[in-house]
Enzyme design. Structure first.
Site, mmCIF file in Angstrom:
data_model
loop_
_atom_site.group_PDB
_atom_site.id
_atom_site.type_symbol
_atom_site.label_atom_id
_atom_site.label_comp_id
_atom_site.label_asym_id
_atom_site.label_seq_id
_atom_site.Cartn_x
_atom_site.Cartn_y
_atom_site.Cartn_z
ATOM 1 N N GLY A 134 0.729 -1.413 0.070
ATOM 2 C CA GLY A 134 -0.078 0.082 0.114
ATOM 3 C C GLY A 134 0.882 1.165 -0.029
ATOM 4 O O GLY A 134 0.629 2.272 -0.734
ATOM 5 N N ASN A 135 1.966 1.081 0.591
ATOM 6 C CA ASN A 135 2.969 2.340 0.760
ATOM 7 C C ASN A 135 3.496 2.558 -0.626
ATOM 8 O O ASN A 135 3.591 3.779 -0.954
ATOM 9 C CB ASN A 135 3.982 2.061 1.686
ATOM 10 C CG ASN A 135 3.561 2.033 3.075
ATOM 11 O OD1 ASN A 135 2.414 2.668 3.319
ATOM 12 N ND2 ASN A 135 3.917 1.523 4.002
ATOM 13 N N LYS A 159 -6.140 -5.708 12.077
ATOM 14 C CA LYS A 159 -5.698 -4.940 10.913
ATOM 15 C C LYS A 159 -5.937 -3.598 10.818
ATOM 16 O O LYS A 159 -7.099 -3.224 10.729
ATOM 17 C CB LYS A 159 -6.250 -5.648 9.688
ATOM 18 C CG LYS A 159 -5.600 -5.110 8.223
ATOM 19 C CD LYS A 159 -5.177 -6.006 7.391
ATOM 20 C CE LYS A 159 -4.520 -5.298 6.333
ATOM 21 N NZ LYS A 159 -2.879 -5.588 6.180
ATOM 22 N N LYS A 206 -2.441 -8.800 2.466
ATOM 23 C CA LYS A 206 -2.120 -8.806 1.081
ATOM 24 C C LYS A 206 -1.031 -9.887 0.724
ATOM 25 O O LYS A 206 -0.777 -10.622 -0.250
ATOM 26 C CB LYS A 206 -2.009 -7.702 0.261
ATOM 27 C CG LYS A 206 -0.764 -6.977 0.616
ATOM 28 C CD LYS A 206 -0.009 -6.865 -0.677
ATOM 29 C CE LYS A 206 1.599 -6.208 -0.540
ATOM 30 N NZ LYS A 206 1.805 -5.820 0.977
ATOM 31 N N LYS A 244 5.186 -10.184 5.544
ATOM 32 C CA LYS A 244 5.921 -10.519 4.455
ATOM 33 C C LYS A 244 6.891 -11.705 4.567
ATOM 34 O O LYS A 244 6.882 -12.502 3.704
ATOM 35 C CB LYS A 244 6.941 -9.148 4.226
ATOM 36 C CG LYS A 244 5.843 -8.260 3.767
ATOM 37 C CD LYS A 244 6.603 -6.814 3.557
ATOM 38 C CE LYS A 244 5.931 -5.569 3.512
ATOM 39 N NZ LYS A 244 4.816 -5.443 3.144
#
Ligand code: ADP
Ligand code: MG
Length: 300
Positions: free
Chosen positions: A22-23, A139, A199, A261
């Protein structure tokens, strides 16, 4: 897939899933339309290089700021327009972010004289109604108006077959944006539920489901590090999944940021994927060549 060239170590064509943070898609906390479009354009310059090198590319992306803004809009406008549930908002962000990505990528490919078909797929992901996440919203979404929503584990990419057919046919596919639209099985059918799946975890599942050779997670730091936040972080360039799991257990990675991640990378390679890499968005092609980022391989 590319069976003839599989395992060719980056010199031949691979099927790659690229997961965009998103960043990477919102410049400096600004979720205005122009900033988002420019961020997508920057990101697609990088992705176009992967396509130009002959790889089959699928793209997934986050939606934290965007889905939070939609929820806020819902609330503010609720007396004028009936609010819609969170799964609808996730679907909306798949469409709008996918549209930006598609348009930006098409232009970058045209510059390189590549005319691949592009597809943005609404992608639903199965979650478990018994997931403990329902009881513990964890979240954070939104920008100025942060809030916590449930983030259950992704169980199955329900629209996998459509993604695979498009990729097999040579298209570049944007899929499972925002972690996918969360669905549960119920009464012989499925229905959407109010949550946002991570995600990166959904990306790992998607990457395996489409038979990707490589997964690249593009974010706003150069790599995963130990001692992050301290005076002397040590950037990890390559690591086995077993060793990575030890560092996960030691609490080296930020919950909700780097942790999903590294967990996604571990899952991808433990599930049979060749390599997974976390890198800065600006270093995607160097990361594919093993010259940047943190690369995870299965083993001890
Ligand atoms: P994205 O939007 O790309 O998903 P996130 O903000 O969720 O990005 O995750 C990336 C962030 O993770 C980095 O900006 C960094 O601040 C944070 N982070 C937490 N722990 C670590 C670590 N051990 N190594 C590197 N970055 C870390
Ligand atoms: Mg994130």
């Amino acid at each position: 897939m590319t069976p003839a060239l599989e395992g060719s170590g980056g010199t031949g064509s691979s099927r790659i899933l690229v997961a965009l943070g998103g960043n990477a898609l919102t410049a400096e906390g600004d979720a205005g339309p122009d900033a988002q479009r420019r961020a997508a354009e920057r990101a697609m310059k990088q992705v176009a290089e992967l396509v130009a090198a002959g790889n089959e590319v699928a793209i997934t992306h986050g939606n934290g700021p965007q889905v939070g803004n939609l929820l806020l809009k819902n609330e503010i406008a609720r007396h004028a327009v009936p609010p819609v549930p969170l799964d609808w908002c996730v679907a909306q962000t798949q469409a709008t972010i996918g549209y930006l990505i598609m348009t930006a990528l098409e232009r970058e490919l045209a510059v390189r004289r590549i005319g691949s078909a592009l597809a943005v797929l609404l992608t639903r992901v199965l979650v478990d109604p018994a997931d403990p996440a329902w009881e513990h919203p964890s979240k954070p979404i939104g920008q100025s108006n942060r809030r916590l929503v449930p983030s259950p584990e992704p169980v199955e990419i329900l629209d996998r077959d459509a993604v695979v057919r498009l990729l097999d046919d040579g298209a570049i596919v944007v899929a499972a944006g925002g972690g996918g639209i969360p669905m549960i099985r119920e009464n012989g059918g499925i229905r959407g539920v109010e949550a946002v799946v991570d995600k990166d975890l959904c990306g790992a599942l998607l990457a395996r489901a489409i038979g990707a050779d490589r997964m690249l997670i593009a974010t706003d730091v150069r790599a995963a590090a130990t001692g992050f936040g301290g005076d002397d972080p040590e950037w990890i360039d390559s690591i086995s999944s077993d060793r990575l799991r030890e560092l996960i257990d030691a609490g080296e990675f930020g919950a909700g940021s780097m942790l999903p991640k590294v967990e996604a990378c571990a899952r991808f390679v433990e599930g049979g994927g060749e390599e997974a890499t976390i890198c800065h968005l600006g270093e995607l092609d160097r990361a594919l060549a093993g010259a940047a980022g943190t690369t995870v391989k299965a083993g001890t």
